[in-house]
Every structure is written in C-alpha cells, then in structure tokens.
Motif scaffolding. Sequence first.
Motif, PDB file in Angstrom:
ATOM      1  N   ARG A 115      22.666  22.529  92.242  1.00 38.98           N
ATOM      2  CA  ARG A 115      23.359  23.252  91.172  1.00 38.98           C
ATOM      3  C   ARG A 115      23.065  22.685  89.788  1.00 38.98           C
ATOM      4  NH1 ARG A 115      29.512  24.296  93.466  1.00 38.98           N
ATOM      5  NH2 ARG A 115      28.944  24.988  95.569  1.00 38.98           N
ATOM      6  N   GLY A 116      22.373  21.591  89.719  1.00 40.21           N
ATOM      7  CA  GLY A 116      22.075  20.994  88.421  1.00 40.21           C
ATOM      8  C   GLY A 116      23.287  20.389  87.748  1.00 40.21           C
ATOM      9  N   ILE A 117      24.217  19.891  88.530  1.00 37.16           N
ATOM     10  CA  ILE A 117      25.467  19.335  88.002  1.00 37.16           C
ATOM     11  C   ILE A 117      25.250  17.878  87.607  1.00 37.16           C
ATOM     12  CG2 ILE A 117      27.838  18.707  88.619  1.00 37.16           C
ATOM     13  CD1 ILE A 117      27.874  21.169  90.429  1.00 37.16           C
ATOM     14  N   THR A 118      25.790  17.517  86.459  1.00 33.41           N
ATOM     15  CA  THR A 118      25.655  16.143  85.964  1.00 33.41           C
ATOM     16  C   THR A 118      26.977  15.384  85.938  1.00 33.41           C
ATOM     17  OG1 THR A 118      25.923  16.926  83.684  1.00 33.41           O
ATOM     18  CG2 THR A 118      23.673  16.757  84.547  1.00 33.41           C
ATOM     19  N   SER A 119      28.088  16.071  86.163  1.00 29.01           N
ATOM     20  CA  SER A 119      29.388  15.404  86.147  1.00 29.01           C
ATOM     21  C   SER A 119      30.353  16.156  87.051  1.00 29.01           C
ATOM     22  CB  SER A 119      29.957  15.327  84.724  1.00 29.01           C
ATOM     23  OG  SER A 119      30.197  16.629  84.221  1.00 29.01           O
ATOM     24  N   LEU A 120      31.392  15.448  87.480  1.00 28.07           N
ATOM     25  CA  LEU A 120      32.429  16.018  88.333  1.00 28.07           C
ATOM     26  C   LEU A 120      33.792  15.744  87.714  1.00 28.07           C
ATOM     27  CD1 LEU A 120      31.243  14.970  91.922  1.00 28.07           C
ATOM     28  CD2 LEU A 120      31.030  17.223  90.855  1.00 28.07           C
ATOM     29  N   THR A 121      34.690  16.706  87.873  1.00 30.91           N
ATOM     30  CA  THR A 121      36.079  16.548  87.447  1.00 30.91           C
ATOM     31  C   THR A 121      36.949  16.663  88.688  1.00 30.91           C
ATOM     32  OG1 THR A 121      35.598  17.529  85.292  1.00 30.91           O
ATOM     33  CG2 THR A 121      37.900  17.411  85.963  1.00 30.91           C
ATOM     34  N   ALA A 127      39.682  11.343  94.466  1.00 31.84           N
ATOM     35  CA  ALA A 127      38.627  10.454  93.974  1.00 31.84           C
ATOM     36  C   ALA A 127      38.847   9.057  94.532  1.00 31.84           C
ATOM     37  CB  ALA A 127      38.625  10.422  92.448  1.00 31.84           C
ATOM     38  N   SER A 128      38.147   8.731  95.612  1.00 32.89           N
ATOM     39  CA  SER A 128      38.248   7.398  96.195  1.00 32.89           C
ATOM     40  C   SER A 128      37.265   6.454  95.505  1.00 32.89           C
ATOM     41  CB  SER A 128      37.957   7.447  97.697  1.00 32.89           C
ATOM     42  OG  SER A 128      36.623   7.854  97.930  1.00 32.89           O
ATOM     43  N   HIS A 129      37.490   5.175  95.687  1.00 34.30           N
ATOM     44  CA  HIS A 129      36.615   4.175  95.061  1.00 34.30           C
ATOM     45  C   HIS A 129      35.186   4.293  95.594  1.00 34.30           C
ATOM     46  CE1 HIS A 129      35.384   0.366  93.278  1.00 34.30           C
ATOM     47  NE2 HIS A 129      34.913   0.006  94.458  1.00 34.30           N
ATOM     48  N   ASN A 139      23.804   8.601  89.006  1.00 33.05           N
ATOM     49  CA  ASN A 139      23.870   9.109  87.624  1.00 33.05           C
ATOM     50  C   ASN A 139      24.716  10.375  87.502  1.00 33.05           C
ATOM     51  OD1 ASN A 139      22.151   7.035  86.696  1.00 33.05           O
ATOM     52  ND2 ASN A 139      20.333   8.224  87.290  1.00 33.05           N
ATOM     53  N   VAL A 140      25.792  10.439  88.256  1.00 30.20           N
ATOM     54  CA  VAL A 140      26.743  11.548  88.157  1.00 30.20           C
ATOM     55  C   VAL A 140      28.052  10.979  87.617  1.00 30.20           C
ATOM     56  CG1 VAL A 140      27.986  13.357  89.388  1.00 30.20           C
ATOM     57  CG2 VAL A 140      25.660  12.742  90.090  1.00 30.20           C
ATOM     58  N   SER A 141      28.410  11.361  86.407  1.00 30.50           N
ATOM     59  CA  SER A 141      29.645  10.858  85.811  1.00 30.50           C
ATOM     60  C   SER A 141      30.853  11.544  86.445  1.00 30.50           C
ATOM     61  CB  SER A 141      29.640  11.080  84.299  1.00 30.50           C
ATOM     62  OG  SER A 141      29.556  12.469  84.010  1.00 30.50           O
ATOM     63  N   VAL A 142      31.968  10.835  86.474  1.00 33.87           N
ATOM     64  CA  VAL A 142      33.185  11.332  87.116  1.00 33.87           C
ATOM     65  C   VAL A 142      34.330  11.285  86.115  1.00 33.87           C
ATOM     66  CG1 VAL A 142      34.814  11.024  89.015  1.00 33.87           C
ATOM     67  CG2 VAL A 142      32.389  10.513  89.362  1.00 33.87           C
ATOM     68  N   THR A 143      35.016  12.412  85.980  1.00 31.74           N
ATOM     69  CA  THR A 143      36.226  12.498  85.171  1.00 31.74           C
ATOM     70  C   THR A 143      37.399  12.760  86.102  1.00 31.74           C
ATOM     71  OG1 THR A 143      35.029  13.359  83.250  1.00 31.74           O
ATOM     72  CG2 THR A 143      37.407  13.713  83.319  1.00 31.74           C
ATOM     73  N   VAL A 144      38.396  11.916  86.048  1.00 39.32           N
ATOM     74  CA  VAL A 144      39.558  12.036  86.928  1.00 39.32           C
ATOM     75  C   VAL A 144      40.702  12.656  86.135  1.00 39.32           C
ATOM     76  CG1 VAL A 144      41.148  10.804  88.441  1.00 39.32           C
ATOM     77  CG2 VAL A 144      38.785  10.027  88.218  1.00 39.32           C
ATOM     78  N   SER A 145      41.325  13.653  86.716  1.00 35.36           N
ATOM     79  CA  SER A 145      42.377  14.392  86.018  1.00 35.36           C
ATOM     80  C   SER A 145      43.758  13.976  86.502  1.00 35.36           C
ATOM     81  CB  SER A 145      42.190  15.898  86.241  1.00 35.36           C
ATOM     82  OG  SER A 145      42.254  16.205  87.625  1.00 35.36           O
ATOM     83  N   ALA A 146      44.751  14.366  85.701  1.00 32.78           N
ATOM     84  CA  ALA A 146      46.173  14.117  85.991  1.00 32.78           C
ATOM     85  C   ALA A 146      46.478  12.628  86.090  1.00 32.78           C
ATOM     86  CB  ALA A 146      46.605  14.840  87.259  1.00 32.78           C
ATOM     87  N   VAL A 147      45.915  11.850  85.187  1.00 34.00           N
ATOM     88  CA  VAL A 147      46.163  10.408  85.153  1.00 34.00           C
ATOM     89  C   VAL A 147      47.181  10.142  84.049  1.00 34.00           C
ATOM     90  CG1 VAL A 147      45.142   8.129  84.856  1.00 34.00           C
ATOM     91  CG2 VAL A 147      43.833   9.946  85.970  1.00 34.00           C
ATOM     92  N   ASN A 148      48.417   9.831  84.442  1.00 31.62           N
ATOM     93  CA  ASN A 148      49.491   9.638  83.470  1.00 31.62           C
ATOM     94  C   ASN A 148      50.129   8.256  83.530  1.00 31.62           C
ATOM     95  OD1 ASN A 148      49.193  12.377  82.695  1.00 31.62           O
ATOM     96  ND2 ASN A 148      50.532  13.018  84.365  1.00 31.62           N
TER      97      ASN A 148
END
Length: 282
Positions: A115-121, A127-129, A139-148
Amino acid sequence: MAPQTYNMFESDPYWTVETLTARDRLRIGNQTVCSLVDMLRLAARANGSALLDIRRPPPEHPRHRSWFMDTLWAVQKAGISPKRVTWTPDTDRGRVRGLPQSANEKLSLEEIRQRGITSLTLHYSKASHTDIQEYLAHNVSVTVSAVNAPWLYSVLWCSGVSSVSSDAPQVLRKVPYPIWLMSRSAYRFIWLTSDLVSIALVIGIFCFQNYHMIRWKMSGMQNYNPEQIVLSAVANRTNRDLNVMKEKLIFSELNNGLDSTEDISLFPENGYAIYSHGGLGD
C-alpha cells in the motif's frame, strides 16, 4: 468549507448542561468548529503536521461525491507543505499523490509495502512494544492515539514511539521526560542498599538455621568425642554416689539368697570391703 456551528444543548450525552452557568452556556453556544483550511493553516504556522482521517459523507450529503477533491483543494489552499499532511483513509488512496500514506489499523509488513504506507496510527491498546520495535526497524513510524496519562506517555516514550495523539495535551506538556527516570546517584544508592539488605537477610537466615551448631563450636566442645564426655562425667561423681552404688549391689546379692561361698570384693578408693557367706567384714 465554511465554519459549522454545533449546538451542544440539543443533546446532553453527559448530563452536565444543567451545571453550567448562564455565562458559560452563552460562551459555549457561540463556539464553532474551524474549517479544514483554517486547521491546516494553523498547523503550517506552528510548523506542525496534520493527520487526515476523513470519512466519506453519507449518500444524502451534498459533498458525497466531491469530498475527495474538496479535501485536496483545502490542502492546496492552506499553503501547507504536502509532506506535512498524512493521508489515512483507504478510499481513493491510489489517487492521492505527494501525500505520505498512513493507516489506522495494525498491518503486516507485506501489506505496508504493497500500500505504500510509511506510518501507522494505532490505539494504545493495540500497540505492543514488540510491534513498535518491529515497525521502527523497517522505517515505519508509529503514532499512538488516546494517550492521556503521564505514565502511558512515559511507557510509549521509552518504547521509541514517533508521536502520540492526546485529548489532554495540557497534561502531557508538563512531562518533559519519562516520569520514572532517576539520577545516577539515586540509582547507585538504591542498588547498594538492596545488595546490603540481601546480604544481611542471607546471613540472618543462615545463623537462624545453624544456631545450635554455631553455639556448640563456640563453646569449645568440638575438641571432645562422646567417649571422653562420658568418662569425664563418671570421674566427676562424688565418693558418696559410688558408695551408694556399692551398697545397692551388695544387698541385691543378699536378697538373691546366694548359698555359695562366693566372695565379692569391692575395692574403693580409700579401702576395701569383703562379703562372704558367713558375714560382712570391712
């Protein structure tokens, strides 16, 4: 896209409207949601990035057919660099050119390449370690959501997460580093203290289990064998005890009614005694 007004008093999902004052109701009622162009311009002025996770409107919506082109037009009009705008929807992904591609679900490395994806949300619960380290290694960056929470923010920080999205940025802004980091001197103090306590516990348990053995060795009795101890005890008896034993032996023979002229000679330390059938003489 013109600003849209949302009246929160039409529905009260959290049952908190009645707690607001008249001034707060007026101020909240006048709030509006900024347009996509305004949001992208704000990101450009702050030298930030934008993550577009837009859903296609329902069929009865007037933008149902043109939503894709309207979105690209808003990006172009805002003047933000295309490299700072990440495209997330799978719809019409092939038509998007020049925008980094992202996905909001966990994918295999093969699907990411196709899919040509460079990052994941991803949501923090997905999202495990291990997954984070594997994505970063390719080289796939990861953005984790709902971190409060600060503790969750610290865990993800140490895991190497590229970025997080939060509903409480005012809380995370006060966390300049992972909350459990400690200075070198504090770590050394805890390390040495734990070692000393462990050594003291081991010595205490050893002494408790071997108390009688240690006491026996410290008393000096290890130089004697059992035979020596018995002989020493016999030698220390008083003469009176020996005389009592002799008398008991003599009278036991008399009671047995011995008819023979058997003599029993006892030789005490200070004299002798002879017993015969005819009598007893000293």
